[in-house]
Motif scaffolding. Structure first.
Motif, mmCIF file in Angstrom:
data_model
loop_
_atom_site.group_PDB
_atom_site.id
_atom_site.type_symbol
_atom_site.label_atom_id
_atom_site.label_comp_id
_atom_site.label_asym_id
_atom_site.label_seq_id
_atom_site.Cartn_x
_atom_site.Cartn_y
_atom_site.Cartn_z
ATOM 1 N N PHE A 28 0.868 -1.089 -0.118
ATOM 2 C CA PHE A 28 0.017 0.160 0.121
ATOM 3 C C PHE A 28 0.846 1.376 0.158
ATOM 4 C CE2 PHE A 28 -2.804 -3.168 2.008
ATOM 5 C CZ PHE A 28 -3.620 -3.089 1.246
ATOM 6 N N VAL A 29 2.082 1.461 0.520
ATOM 7 C CA VAL A 29 3.020 2.228 0.464
ATOM 8 C C VAL A 29 4.186 2.160 -0.487
ATOM 9 C CG1 VAL A 29 2.187 2.961 2.941
ATOM 10 C CG2 VAL A 29 4.190 1.295 2.476
ATOM 11 N N ASP A 30 3.887 1.375 -1.415
ATOM 12 C CA ASP A 30 4.903 1.123 -2.417
ATOM 13 C C ASP A 30 4.266 1.446 -3.985
ATOM 14 O OD1 ASP A 30 6.961 0.459 -4.146
ATOM 15 O OD2 ASP A 30 7.134 -1.720 -3.364
ATOM 16 N N PRO A 31 4.584 2.724 -4.313
ATOM 17 C CA PRO A 31 3.923 2.841 -5.721
ATOM 18 C C PRO A 31 4.278 1.774 -6.815
ATOM 19 C CG PRO A 31 4.867 4.788 -4.708
ATOM 20 C CD PRO A 31 5.339 3.602 -3.732
ATOM 21 N N ALA A 32 5.383 1.364 -6.752
ATOM 22 C CA ALA A 32 5.905 0.180 -7.817
ATOM 23 C C ALA A 32 5.084 -0.824 -7.682
ATOM 24 C CB ALA A 32 7.522 -0.161 -7.510
ATOM 25 N N ALA A 33 4.470 -1.300 -6.551
ATOM 26 C CA ALA A 33 3.691 -2.460 -6.302
ATOM 27 C C ALA A 33 2.467 -2.202 -7.241
ATOM 28 C CB ALA A 33 3.077 -2.721 -5.161
ATOM 29 N N TYR A 34 1.965 -1.282 -7.731
ATOM 30 C CA TYR A 34 0.784 -0.880 -8.639
ATOM 31 C C TYR A 34 1.264 -1.030 -9.964
ATOM 32 C CZ TYR A 34 -2.390 0.020 -4.848
ATOM 33 O OH TYR A 34 -3.252 0.000 -3.665
ATOM 34 N N ALA A 35 2.532 -1.201 -10.101
ATOM 35 C CA ALA A 35 2.917 -1.196 -11.563
ATOM 36 C C ALA A 35 3.276 -2.579 -11.969
ATOM 37 C CB ALA A 35 4.183 -0.590 -11.854
ATOM 38 N N SER A 63 4.635 2.794 8.022
ATOM 39 C CA SER A 63 5.814 3.147 7.170
ATOM 40 C C SER A 63 6.795 4.434 7.631
ATOM 41 C CB SER A 63 5.370 3.344 5.708
ATOM 42 O OG SER A 63 6.416 3.812 4.894
ATOM 43 N N GLN A 64 7.978 4.531 7.318
ATOM 44 C CA GLN A 64 8.711 5.690 7.575
ATOM 45 C C GLN A 64 8.152 6.950 7.334
ATOM 46 O OE1 GLN A 64 12.817 5.441 6.139
ATOM 47 N NE2 GLN A 64 13.206 7.215 6.911
ATOM 48 N N HIS A 65 7.803 6.996 6.212
ATOM 49 C CA HIS A 65 7.337 8.195 5.369
ATOM 50 C C HIS A 65 5.665 8.628 5.485
ATOM 51 C CE1 HIS A 65 11.234 8.610 3.818
ATOM 52 N NE2 HIS A 65 10.937 7.347 3.113
ATOM 53 N N PRO A 81 -9.661 14.578 7.922
ATOM 54 C CA PRO A 81 -8.692 15.477 7.375
ATOM 55 C C PRO A 81 -7.705 14.618 6.636
ATOM 56 C CG PRO A 81 -7.782 14.887 9.613
ATOM 57 C CD PRO A 81 -9.077 14.270 9.346
ATOM 58 N N ARG A 82 -7.915 13.548 6.052
ATOM 59 C CA ARG A 82 -7.013 12.674 5.421
ATOM 60 C C ARG A 82 -7.834 11.896 4.411
ATOM 61 N NH1 ARG A 82 -2.963 8.127 8.218
ATOM 62 N NH2 ARG A 82 -1.557 8.087 6.798
ATOM 63 N N PRO A 83 -8.035 12.510 3.233
ATOM 64 C CA PRO A 83 -9.027 11.840 2.235
ATOM 65 C C PRO A 83 -8.444 10.694 1.281
ATOM 66 C CG PRO A 83 -8.651 13.800 1.329
ATOM 67 C CD PRO A 83 -7.922 14.015 2.772
ATOM 68 N N LEU A 84 -6.969 10.937 1.035
ATOM 69 C CA LEU A 84 -6.179 9.975 0.525
ATOM 70 C C LEU A 84 -4.759 9.546 0.951
ATOM 71 C CD1 LEU A 84 -3.953 11.539 -1.550
ATOM 72 C CD2 LEU A 84 -6.543 12.322 -2.610
ATOM 73 N N LEU A 85 -4.337 8.636 0.617
ATOM 74 C CA LEU A 85 -2.738 8.323 1.075
ATOM 75 C C LEU A 85 -1.863 9.271 0.621
ATOM 76 C CD1 LEU A 85 -1.064 6.280 2.802
ATOM 77 C CD2 LEU A 85 -0.827 5.026 0.704
ATOM 78 N N ALA A 86 -0.976 9.954 1.377
ATOM 79 C CA ALA A 86 -0.177 10.758 1.210
ATOM 80 C C ALA A 86 0.865 10.774 2.204
ATOM 81 C CB ALA A 86 -0.448 12.282 0.982
ATOM 82 N N THR A 87 2.147 11.139 1.868
ATOM 83 C CA THR A 87 3.223 10.899 2.936
ATOM 84 C C THR A 87 2.875 11.938 4.009
ATOM 85 O OG1 THR A 87 4.380 12.975 1.988
ATOM 86 C CG2 THR A 87 5.093 10.655 1.361
ATOM 87 N N ALA A 88 3.487 11.840 5.238
ATOM 88 C CA ALA A 88 3.223 12.751 6.336
ATOM 89 C C ALA A 88 3.524 14.151 5.864
ATOM 90 C CB ALA A 88 4.013 12.362 7.558
ATOM 91 N N ALA A 110 3.477 15.638 3.044
ATOM 92 C CA ALA A 110 2.526 16.146 2.036
ATOM 93 C C ALA A 110 1.442 16.517 2.887
ATOM 94 C CB ALA A 110 2.279 15.200 0.931
ATOM 95 N N ASP A 111 1.082 15.659 3.775
ATOM 96 C CA ASP A 111 -0.343 15.960 4.637
ATOM 97 C C ASP A 111 -0.115 17.313 5.296
ATOM 98 O OD1 ASP A 111 -1.767 13.719 3.823
ATOM 99 O OD2 ASP A 111 -1.238 12.493 5.562
ATOM 100 N N ASP A 112 1.142 17.536 5.777
ATOM 101 C CA ASP A 112 1.292 18.782 6.544
ATOM 102 C C ASP A 112 1.359 19.905 5.585
ATOM 103 O OD1 ASP A 112 1.382 17.263 9.022
ATOM 104 O OD2 ASP A 112 3.890 17.083 8.939
ATOM 105 N N LEU A 113 2.140 19.714 4.522
ATOM 106 C CA LEU A 113 2.014 20.990 3.578
ATOM 107 C C LEU A 113 0.662 21.296 2.977
ATOM 108 C CD1 LEU A 113 4.010 22.829 1.984
ATOM 109 C CD2 LEU A 113 4.127 21.175 0.224
ATOM 110 N N GLY A 114 0.108 20.155 2.752
ATOM 111 C CA GLY A 114 -1.297 20.529 2.199
ATOM 112 C C GLY A 114 -2.279 21.213 3.307
ATOM 113 N N LYS A 115 -2.127 20.853 4.581
ATOM 114 C CA LYS A 115 -2.924 21.705 5.814
ATOM 115 C C LYS A 115 -2.309 23.154 5.686
ATOM 116 C CE LYS A 115 -3.899 21.384 10.776
ATOM 117 N NZ LYS A 115 -3.365 20.794 11.789
#
Length: 417
Positions: free
Chosen positions: A13-20, A43-45, A72-79, A81-86
């Motif tokens: 779920f936290v590995d973009p390459a898995a969906y490829a 996960s670390q990130h 406040p968390r509609p989709l998976l993003a790094t911590a 990116a979540d903070d920056l979005g807020k």
């Protein structure tokens, strides 16, 4: 009850390459459905979350939008990116689309564009969509006998439809395509032109907001009969939408409105190539096109996930979820659930019933679902009767992603009359 330890399979779920890598992804999801259908992911990130992989649980969560919130968390993003979005939202520059909102604000904002996707509007649009489908099948014929179906056809057809619905000039289409690729393709090296950091991704968002800010000013000064004007002049409680909500509305319609359909169209064609018996069946019985389109959507599931946050302490399948914790709705897994779909790994153009969750469910059911279905029906209804032969001319390539994605290249060899 102590939290279960993290299953290694949940790392997908936290590995973009898995969906490829379909084989790896579905092996992990099948394992999780059987052994840990509500899986803790750390996960670390990323901030921790619970991955929900069973169809019934996904549906139950989607139904209860008072307990399970998009904010406040509609989709998976790094911590980060979540903070920056807020921070961006607090500064009046963030993205707050329909997928970020909860009722009642979500309901009120959704109403502004809803009429453009109702059955009557779709019937009025169908003649134009059919014309565009013929244009792109003709183009496919003219550039044959080989093409990259994704970059030559699948990208452009739905992009043209949604941009026309918005009323944008054709010369702006390439720019919108590039911005959409960068927004949804940030995890894939081929699409990632500006870098992966939150600050670099912000540059993409600024480009979107600049373009749509100018569009809003234009449509408010001179309203027109298109969706862009409806958004620009939309009002809630007799007040205009905020700048953030207006720009965000454009972004979700312009980007998700074509990129997800591109993924379903290209993945659907690959499924027909890999299952020639189903292609022949569809050619012999065009009445199956409706169920065939639904199967293509289930098969490809372009939107991989959304997330919800618990408004109070609860549980999912006996696993305690505390107030403020987030769950990840694994739509790809739900659409292969053995308890819901007979032979879920068989592509079946006549599958009925087909209760897939590719469009979500409940109050957040995809606003543009009817348009996507119509576009796919029009394109394949034009293509299949004219297609005399088709085969792969190279290896298909899937994009790396954790949110929206599908094929980025589909080289084919064919004959079309």
């Amino acid at each position: 009850m102590s939290a279960p330890t993290m299953d290694e399979a949940a790392k997908v779920f936290v590995d973009p390459a898995a969906y490829a890598d379909d084989a790896r992804l579905h092996a992990a999801l099948t394992h999780l459905r059987a052994h840990q259908p509500v899986a803790r992911v750390e996960s670390q990130h990323y901030r921790p979350f619970w991955a929900v992989t069973k169809h019934a649980d996904i549906m139950a969560i989607e139904r209860d939008n008072n307990l399970w919130l998009s904010e406040p968390r509609p989709l998976l993003a790094t911590a980060a990116a979540d903070d920056l979005g807020k921070q961006q939202l607090e500064a009046g520059m963030g993205l707050r689309t329909l997928i970020h909102m909860d009722d009642p604000h979500h309901r009120d904002v959704r109403k502004i564009g809803a009429d453009w996707f109702r059955p009557k509007a779709m019937r009025d649009l169908k003649v134009r969509v059919d014309e565009l489908a013929k244009r792109y099948v003709d183009k496919m014929r003219d550039i044959g006998p080989e093409c990259d179906f994704v970059t030559d056809i699948a990208v452009h057809f739905p992009l043209y439809v949604i941009m026309s619905l918005l009323g944008l000039p054709e010369e702006d289409f390439p720019r919108m395509h590039q911005l959409t690729q960068e927004m949804f393709g940030g995890d894939d090296e081929e699409y990632n032109k500006r870098g992966k950091s939150p600050e670099e991704q912000l540059a993409i968002l600024i480009d979107f907001f600049t373009y749509f800010g100018q569009l809003t000013a234009s449509r408010r000064a001179q309203p027109t009969d298109d969706l862009a004007s409806a958004i620009a002049n939309g009002r809630i409680d007799d007040e205009p939408l905020s700048d953030v909500d207006t720009a965000s509305y454009y972004v979700i319609v312009a980007s998700a409105g074509h990129d997800t359909t591109k993924d379903a169209i290209s993945g659907g064609l690959l499924a027909l190539i890999e299952n020639p018996d189903q292609r022949d069946r569809l050619r012999r019985d065009p009445e199956l096109m409706g169920t065939a389109v639904e199967e293509m959507i289930r098969w490809t599931t372009p939107v991989k996930e959304f997330m919800r946050t618990a408004a109070e302490d609860t549980e999912v399948r006996g696993v305690p979820i505390k107030k403020g914790e987030s769950v990840y709705l694994a739509y790809v897994s739900g659409n292969r659930d053995e308890e819901v779909f007979e032979n879920p790994f068989r592509f079946d153009v006549g599958r009925d019933p087909n209760k897939h969750v590719a469009f979500g469910y409940g109050v957040h059911f995809c606003l543009g679902a009817a348009l996507a279905r119509m576009e796919m029906n029009s394109l394949f209804s034009e293509l299949i009767p004219r297609l005399e032969s088709i085969e792969l001319a190279g290896a298909p390539q899937l994009a790396a992603t954790t949110f929206v994605g599908g094929l980025k290249h589909l080289p084919i060899r064919y004959t079309i009359r």
